[in-house]
Design an enzyme around this catalytic site. Structure first.
Site: not given
Ligand SMILES: [Zn+2]
Ligand SMILES: *[C@@H]1O[C@H](CO)[C@@H](O)[C@H](O)[C@H]1NC(C)=O
Ligand SMILES: *[C@@H]1O[C@H](CO)[C@@H](O)[C@H](O)[C@H]1NC(C)=O
Ligand SMILES: *[C@@H]1O[C@H](CO)[C@@H](O)[C@H](O)[C@H]1NC(C)=O
Ligand SMILES: *[C@@H]1O[C@H](CO)[C@@H](O)[C@H](O)[C@H]1NC(C)=O
Ligand SMILES: *[C@@H]1O[C@H](CO)[C@@H](O)[C@H](O)[C@H]1NC(C)=O
Length: 418
Positions: A41, A43, A146, A173, A219, A240, A309
């Site tokens: 993961h 971003d 996600e 999420h 999540h 993650h 992450d």
């Molecule tokens: Zn996340």
């Protein structure tokens, strides 16, 4: 022992001790030249939206020179990153609004990143593609969706995202969807609605199994984790998430779920975010190694992976500040007596095994037709939706009591007439 030998021993120790760190680092890099890391993961796509509104060709967006993110091309190279699930994250705020459109745009920016930097990235969609990228020294680039809000409760959208390259979806999420509960129900910040998955949520998981899309349980609520681990025909991942047994944060994976992870050959890709690592604002590399050790102890070495992450969090451990630092973490595992095979598992082979099993389930289900039953209209929220199709009389995933259904049908019929 004669005096001379003592001094020789002291000398050997003096030479050996300080060099242990360097030796482990060299050994880590040797291993990672063969087996680079596949991280679960990252971003960066969200940063590209926030900083540049996805305008990749702006000079300041050049991924070779970008210097205020955790991720850029030189850092990926230094970190021996060979595979990355790029998160095509869109916030919960987009739920019932423009979630699908924004998800498509984030998938587009990942695809354009691969096209603009072909010497670095190669967008791939299967386990063979990852191994080919390893051979050619490229960063295998995959997309992870996600949050289930990205499909707007539509199996048709789920299938379309798969066709565009999405290879995992995190079921929620940090918000419930109309079909699955998120982790905030375990902190009492949100009310549980489905106590796991609704009947439609079960169909989403079944359809992901059929498509060959990896189910991601980062999540989600503990009940959702258990419901999915009970019904999924393929192993799943936590892309993650860290270990609740070390840091009791509800984003982490509790011990009883780690048992189910072991039983289903699933994978926990450990998150580096300070808050999930130490339940405080500070952490260091050895705190992260504690999570890796713990998952290994509780679920087996084949259940361990990395899900940093990066570029999705603000506080990262000392020693793991950006994507160039993976070799330091691998060196730490080696000093903790992880075998080369265990290390290679955590780096890439465990993820590749899970992915191949997911692909095998897809193959086994080739004769199964796509699921067609829609979510019940009244389970959707938001006044912006039209109701086309729902007045046809064809069934939905969850039926209402007959009286209510009749009223709804009349309302829908009237709204179409006027
Ligand atoms: Zn996340
Ligand atoms: C970061 O990049 C910008 C240009 O994109 C440049 O102005 C700045 O000096 C750089 N900072 C560092 C620390 O390299
Ligand atoms: C990014 O910057 C590097 C170094 O200045 C340059 O060689 C490269 O062509 C640039 N790439 C893009 C896509 O702008
Ligand atoms: C698992 O599924 C079976 C039926 O397939 C059900 O009887 C059982 O209660 C489920 N367990 C959990 C924890 O959801
Ligand atoms: C990391 O922090 C812990 C305390 O949480 C400390 O015991 C340990 O020595 C630190 N490790 C390093 C490598 O700094
Ligand atoms: C690793 O193995 C060595 C040699 O067997 C041993 O001395 C050391 O205590 C072990 N370290 C850990 C952290 O288990």
């Amino acid at each position: 022992m004669p005096g001379g030998s003592v001094w020789v021993l002291v000398l050997v120790l003096a030479l050996a001790l300080p060099s242990t760190g360097q030796q482990s680092l060299d050994e880590a890099k040797r291993i990672m030249n063969i087996t680079p890391v596949i991280d679960g993961h990252n971003d960066l796509p969200w940063q590209l939206l926030k900083k540049f509104n996805n305008q990749l060709r702006l000079p300041e967006a050049n991924l070779s020179v970008l210097n205020d993110t955790h991720t850029n091309i030189p850092k990926l190279r230094q970190g021996h990153v060979g595979g990355q699930f790029w998160s095509v994250y869109v916030p919960c705020e987009t739920q019932n609004k423009d979630a699908v459109r924004r998800t498509l745009e984030q998938m587009d920016v990942v695809q354009r990143m691969c096209d603009l930097y072909p010497e670095t990235f190669t967008c791939v969609t299967d386990s063979n593609g990852i191994q080919e990228a390893f051979q050619s020294g490229k960063v295998a680039s995959l997309m992870g969706v996600e949050g289930g809000h990205s499909i707007d409760s539509s199996l048709g959208v789920l299938r379309s995202l798969y066709r565009l390259g999405a290879r995992y979806m995190t079921l929620t999420h940090s918000c419930n969807t109309p079909w699955a509960d998120n982790w905030l129900v375990d902190t009492d910040d949100e009310k549980p609605v489905h106590h796991g998955l609704s009947p439609f949520g079960k169909m989403v998981v079944e359809e992901m199994n059929r498509l060959g899309m990896i189910v991601d349980l980062a999540h989600v609520s503990v009940d959702t984790m258990k419901a999915v681990l009970n019904i999924s025909k393929a192993p799943v991942i936590f892309s993650h998430s860290s270990a609740y047994g070390i840091c009791p944060h509800r984003r982490n994976v509790p011990d009883d779920v780690l048992q189910l992870v072991a039983a289903t050959r699933s994978l926990v890709m450990v998150n580096f975010y300070n808050t999930y690592v130490t339940c405080s604002n500070t952490a260091n590399l050895s705190d992260v190694a504690d999570h890796l050790d713990y998952v290994k102890k509780m679920a087996g070495a084949q259940a361990v992976g990395f899900g940093g992450d990066y570029d999705g969090v603000t506080g990262l451990p000392t020693g793991l500040e950006d994507v160039s630092k993976y070799p330091a973490l691998v060196a730490e595992l080696l000093t903790r007596n992880w075998t080369e095979q265990e290390v290679k598992g955590a780096l890439a082979e465990n993820l590749l095994r899970v992915f191949r099993e997911v692909e095998k389930v897809k193959k086994d289900l080739q004769g199964t037709a796509p699921a067609e039953i829609p979510i019940a209209f009244e389970e959707l929220e938001g006044s912006c939706r039209t109701s086309y199709g729902y007045t046809s009389g064809a069934g939905t995933a969850q039926r209402l009591p007959p009286g209510l259904a009749l009223v709804l049908a009349l309302v829908l019929l009237l709204s179409e007439l006027f």
